[in-house]
Design a protein around this motif. Structure first.
Motif, PDB file in Angstrom:
ATOM      1  N   HIS A   1       2.525  12.753  19.419  1.00  0.00           N
ATOM      2  CA  HIS A   1       1.665  12.027  20.392  1.00  0.00           C
ATOM      3  C   HIS A   1       1.983  10.721  20.714  1.00  0.00           C
ATOM      4  O   HIS A   1       1.145   9.799  20.993  1.00  0.00           O
ATOM      5  N   GLY A   2       3.161  10.141  20.397  1.00  0.00           N
ATOM      6  CA  GLY A   2       3.527   9.010  20.572  1.00  0.00           C
ATOM      7  C   GLY A   2       3.100   7.769  19.989  1.00  0.00           C
ATOM      8  O   GLY A   2       3.001   6.648  20.358  1.00  0.00           O
ATOM      9  N   LEU A   3       2.850   8.015  18.562  1.00  0.00           N
ATOM     10  CA  LEU A   3       2.375   6.893  17.981  1.00  0.00           C
ATOM     11  C   LEU A   3       3.028   6.536  16.778  1.00  0.00           C
ATOM     12  O   LEU A   3       2.883   5.612  15.958  1.00  0.00           O
ATOM     13  N   GLY A   4       4.132   7.479  16.633  1.00  0.00           N
ATOM     14  CA  GLY A   4       4.878   7.259  15.267  1.00  0.00           C
ATOM     15  C   GLY A   4       5.723   5.995  15.129  1.00  0.00           C
ATOM     16  O   GLY A   4       5.433   5.455  14.104  1.00  0.00           O
ATOM     17  N   LEU A   5       6.147   5.516  15.954  1.00  0.00           N
ATOM     18  CA  LEU A   5       7.026   4.194  15.735  1.00  0.00           C
ATOM     19  C   LEU A   5       6.009   2.969  15.876  1.00  0.00           C
ATOM     20  O   LEU A   5       6.154   1.967  15.298  1.00  0.00           O
ATOM     21  N   ALA A   6       4.808   3.130  16.700  1.00  0.00           N
ATOM     22  CA  ALA A   6       3.954   2.297  16.745  1.00  0.00           C
ATOM     23  C   ALA A   6       3.081   2.179  15.399  1.00  0.00           C
ATOM     24  O   ALA A   6       2.970   0.864  14.927  1.00  0.00           O
ATOM     25  N   LEU A   7       2.797   2.937  14.554  1.00  0.00           N
ATOM     26  CA  LEU A   7       2.562   2.959  13.357  1.00  0.00           C
ATOM     27  C   LEU A   7       3.536   2.314  12.344  1.00  0.00           C
ATOM     28  O   LEU A   7       3.304   1.426  11.468  1.00  0.00           O
ATOM     29  N   VAL A   8       4.759   2.539  12.540  1.00  0.00           N
ATOM     30  CA  VAL A   8       5.891   1.999  11.695  1.00  0.00           C
ATOM     31  C   VAL A   8       5.992   0.654  11.962  1.00  0.00           C
ATOM     32  O   VAL A   8       5.939  -0.043  10.795  1.00  0.00           O
ATOM     33  N   ARG A   9       5.818   0.002  13.069  1.00  0.00           N
ATOM     34  CA  ARG A   9       5.714  -1.377  13.190  1.00  0.00           C
ATOM     35  C   ARG A   9       4.684  -2.051  12.543  1.00  0.00           C
ATOM     36  O   ARG A   9       4.841  -2.961  12.159  1.00  0.00           O
ATOM     37  N   ALA A  10       3.504  -1.553  12.870  1.00  0.00           N
ATOM     38  CA  ALA A  10       2.206  -1.843  12.545  1.00  0.00           C
ATOM     39  C   ALA A  10       2.134  -2.018  10.870  1.00  0.00           C
ATOM     40  O   ALA A  10       1.690  -3.014  10.293  1.00  0.00           O
ATOM     41  N   ILE A  11       2.569  -0.739  10.236  1.00  0.00           N
ATOM     42  CA  ILE A  11       2.599  -0.952   8.741  1.00  0.00           C
ATOM     43  C   ILE A  11       3.686  -2.009   8.265  1.00  0.00           C
ATOM     44  O   ILE A  11       3.189  -2.508   7.271  1.00  0.00           O
ATOM     45  N   ALA A  12       4.906  -2.060   8.945  1.00  0.00           N
ATOM     46  CA  ALA A  12       6.075  -2.921   8.309  1.00  0.00           C
ATOM     47  C   ALA A  12       5.329  -4.486   8.434  1.00  0.00           C
ATOM     48  O   ALA A  12       5.340  -5.390   7.757  1.00  0.00           O
ATOM     49  N   GLN A  13       4.648  -4.817   9.666  1.00  0.00           N
ATOM     50  CA  GLN A  13       3.841  -6.021   9.845  1.00  0.00           C
ATOM     51  C   GLN A  13       2.774  -6.384   8.882  1.00  0.00           C
ATOM     52  O   GLN A  13       2.602  -7.378   8.283  1.00  0.00           O
ATOM     53  N   SER A  14       2.126  -5.163   8.660  1.00  0.00           N
ATOM     54  CA  SER A  14       1.003  -5.423   7.500  1.00  0.00           C
ATOM     55  C   SER A  14       1.739  -5.746   6.153  1.00  0.00           C
ATOM     56  O   SER A  14       0.773  -6.483   5.320  1.00  0.00           O
ATOM     57  N   HIS A  15       2.888  -5.256   5.911  1.00  0.00           N
ATOM     58  CA  HIS A  15       3.680  -5.908   4.581  1.00  0.00           C
ATOM     59  C   HIS A  15       4.455  -7.001   4.866  1.00  0.00           C
ATOM     60  O   HIS A  15       5.276  -7.230   4.035  1.00  0.00           O
TER      61      HIS A  15
ATOM     62  N   ASP B   1       0.927  -1.306  -0.062  1.00  0.00           N
ATOM     63  CA  ASP B   1      -0.015  -0.205   0.063  1.00  0.00           C
ATOM     64  C   ASP B   1       0.854   1.200   0.126  1.00  0.00           C
ATOM     65  O   ASP B   1       1.604   1.433   0.941  1.00  0.00           O
ATOM     66  N   GLN B   2       0.931   2.061  -1.011  1.00  0.00           N
ATOM     67  CA  GLN B   2       1.604   2.998  -1.174  1.00  0.00           C
ATOM     68  C   GLN B   2       1.629   4.125  -0.139  1.00  0.00           C
ATOM     69  O   GLN B   2       2.545   4.801   0.334  1.00  0.00           O
ATOM     70  N   ASP B   3       0.309   4.323   0.318  1.00  0.00           N
ATOM     71  CA  ASP B   3      -0.059   5.363   1.131  1.00  0.00           C
ATOM     72  C   ASP B   3       0.390   5.131   2.447  1.00  0.00           C
ATOM     73  O   ASP B   3       0.950   5.839   3.330  1.00  0.00           O
ATOM     74  N   LEU B   4       0.151   3.713   2.865  1.00  0.00           N
ATOM     75  CA  LEU B   4       0.747   3.503   4.270  1.00  0.00           C
ATOM     76  C   LEU B   4       2.256   3.366   4.308  1.00  0.00           C
ATOM     77  O   LEU B   4       3.018   3.726   5.280  1.00  0.00           O
ATOM     78  N   LEU B   5       3.090   2.845   3.217  1.00  0.00           N
ATOM     79  CA  LEU B   5       4.428   3.175   3.105  1.00  0.00           C
ATOM     80  C   LEU B   5       4.959   4.628   3.243  1.00  0.00           C
ATOM     81  O   LEU B   5       6.168   4.847   3.675  1.00  0.00           O
ATOM     82  N   HIS B   6       4.280   5.328   2.501  1.00  0.00           N
ATOM     83  CA  HIS B   6       4.519   6.837   2.816  1.00  0.00           C
ATOM     84  C   HIS B   6       4.516   7.272   4.424  1.00  0.00           C
ATOM     85  O   HIS B   6       5.436   7.996   4.769  1.00  0.00           O
ATOM     86  N   HIS B   7       3.314   6.838   4.949  1.00  0.00           N
ATOM     87  CA  HIS B   7       3.167   7.018   6.494  1.00  0.00           C
ATOM     88  C   HIS B   7       4.553   6.388   7.107  1.00  0.00           C
ATOM     89  O   HIS B   7       4.980   7.206   8.093  1.00  0.00           O
ATOM     90  N   LEU B   8       4.912   5.274   6.671  1.00  0.00           N
ATOM     91  CA  LEU B   8       5.811   4.662   7.353  1.00  0.00           C
ATOM     92  C   LEU B   8       7.037   5.408   7.252  1.00  0.00           C
ATOM     93  O   LEU B   8       7.757   5.909   8.414  1.00  0.00           O
ATOM     94  N   LEU B   9       7.601   5.939   6.125  1.00  0.00           N
ATOM     95  CA  LEU B   9       8.960   6.663   6.084  1.00  0.00           C
ATOM     96  C   LEU B   9       8.733   8.099   6.701  1.00  0.00           C
ATOM     97  O   LEU B   9       9.593   8.464   7.271  1.00  0.00           O
ATOM     98  N   ILE B  10       7.542   8.748   6.542  1.00  0.00           N
ATOM     99  CA  ILE B  10       7.047   9.994   7.229  1.00  0.00           C
ATOM    100  C   ILE B  10       7.633  10.160   8.797  1.00  0.00           C
ATOM    101  O   ILE B  10       8.136  10.592   9.179  1.00  0.00           O
ATOM    102  N   ASN B  11       6.851   8.954   9.330  1.00  0.00           N
ATOM    103  CA  ASN B  11       7.137   8.759  10.738  1.00  0.00           C
ATOM    104  C   ASN B  11       8.359   8.562  11.054  1.00  0.00           C
ATOM    105  O   ASN B  11       8.918   8.992  12.207  1.00  0.00           O
ATOM    106  N   LEU B  12       9.215   7.673  10.376  1.00  0.00           N
ATOM    107  CA  LEU B  12      10.491   7.241  10.602  1.00  0.00           C
ATOM    108  C   LEU B  12      11.275   8.749  10.583  1.00  0.00           C
ATOM    109  O   LEU B  12      12.287   8.813  11.391  1.00  0.00           O
TER     110      LEU B  12
END
Length: 386
Positions: free
Chosen positions: A347-361, A276-287
């Protein structure tokens, strides 16, 4: 009660079934042995014909003199004078022995089945205790390593993971409530004060404060929705040029890096994958935001993307405060903040989103503290051919 539950209750217990199985096997083996012995004794040996008795003779005439006792004469039913008498006696004695053996086998089978199934009863009791809102209870089955101890250890491991998951969910719910309640409470307080003393408040000053607080609430809600979307996996995937997504992400965070006097560097190699390109973009942005916002003035934030052994390896390294290994791993928990991160923008969700998006891929996300301070976050995703 359902028909299925009634049928389950009407079935024999495992212990009784094992007992019947043991006893039945012994009985079947005994019958087979008896049949074999009977036919072998009937057709294989040669039997000498017995002396024919005259009308005036008695059974004692066929017996040796030493076997004749004037005070005791065996009953004719116990006297063996022919092959048929021998086989009949064999069947009778063997049948009595077989019945006794079957009864002993059933008794021993019941005892042995009880000992074998004792671990199952312990596992069942522990499961009932855990179901009764005692999640700390564990089986801890002792004894030799066999199927039961392996099952008990597996259940203990599952219960540990479930308890960890439940605790994480409880912390998440509490933190999410706090994160959403705080800005709402702040807005309510500002509005109440302004309503009580309207002459002391200028709308031009109050409105931007309310807007900023409202935007923080919206950002938190959007992050929670994005986290839920990532946790539920992807329905549709498409080919993604990760290098192109990374270039856009670097451009998007450039201004914030410049404002924070953080040197932003990128080393991006062509990598393709499905996702999912949108989710991968959020992954990089949060990192990248994590590397920039949790840094110091004059620090460095570096993004590296390379292809390695059919995988895409995304690495973000930044300078900053010293972080322990325990805190580095807990940073992936929603709303968890360590050190000065409690005062940083976010708000403390950045890396949580990173791991969730990585696991979904079908990938992984890990973090390692740097010896001189800062963090190295590595995301590994399955890559595909262009």
């Amino acid at each position: 009660m359902s028909v299925h539950a009634t049928l389950r209750r009407s079935r024999l217990s495992i212990r009784l079934r094992l007992t019947l199985l043991y006893g039945g096997l012994v009985l079947a083996c005994g019958i087979a042995l008896l049949t074999s012995v009977y036919f072998l004794m009937r057709y294989i040996p040669d039997y000498a014909e017995p002396k024919l008795l005259s009308p005036g003779d008695s059974h004692e005439a066929l017996m040796p003199p030493s076997a004749v006792c004037p005070t005791h004469i065996a009953a004719p039913s116990d006297l063996i004078v022919s092959k048929d008498d021998f086989l009949t006696m064999l069947l009778r004695v063997y049948g009595v022995a077989l019945i006794g053996l079957a009864l002993v086998a059933l008794l021993l089978g019941w005892i042995i089945a009880g000992r074998i199934l004792a671990p199952v009863h312990r596992i069942t009791q522990t499961a009932r205790t855990v179901a009764g809102h005692t999640p700390d209870e564990r089986i801890h089955l002792d004894g030799p390593h066999d199927e039961f101890t392996e099952l008990a250890d597996t259940i203990d491991t599952m219960l540990d993971r479930l308890q960890t998951s439940f605790q994480a969910q409880q912390r998440f719910a509490a933190n999410a409530s706090h994160e959403l309640r705080t800005p709402l409470t702040t807005m309510r307080t500002m509005l109440q004060v302004a309503a009580a003393h309207p002459q002391d408040h200028d709308l031009a000053i109050l409105a931007p404060k309310l807007l900023a607080t409202n935007e923080r609430s919206i950002a938190t809600v959007e992050s929670l929705l994005l986290l839920s979307r990532a946790d539920h996996g992807m329905n549709d995937t498409e080919p993604v040029d990760l290098a192109s997504v990374a270039e856009r992400a670097l451009e998007q965070v450039h201004n914030e890096a410049t404002a924070g006097r953080v040197s932003l560097r990128g080393e991006v190699h062509p990598v393709h994958l499905r996702g999912d390109q949108d989710l991968l973009h959020h992954l990089l942005i949060n990192l990248l935001y994590n590397a920039i916002r949790h840094n110091h003035s004059g620090g460095i934030a570096r993004l590296t993307i390379v292809a390695r052994d059919d995988t895409a390896v995304v690495t973000v390294t930044n300078t900053g405060e010293l972080i322990s290994a325990e805190d580095a791993d807990r940073l992936f928990e929603p709303f968890y903040r360590a050190g000065t991160r409690t005062r940083a923008n976010g708000h403390g969700l950045g890396l949580a989103l990173v791991r969730a998006i990585a696991q979904s891929h079908h990938g992984t996300a890990t973090a390692t503290p740097n010896p001189d301070g800062g963090l190295t976050t590595t995301v590994i995703l399955p890559a595909t051919d262009p």
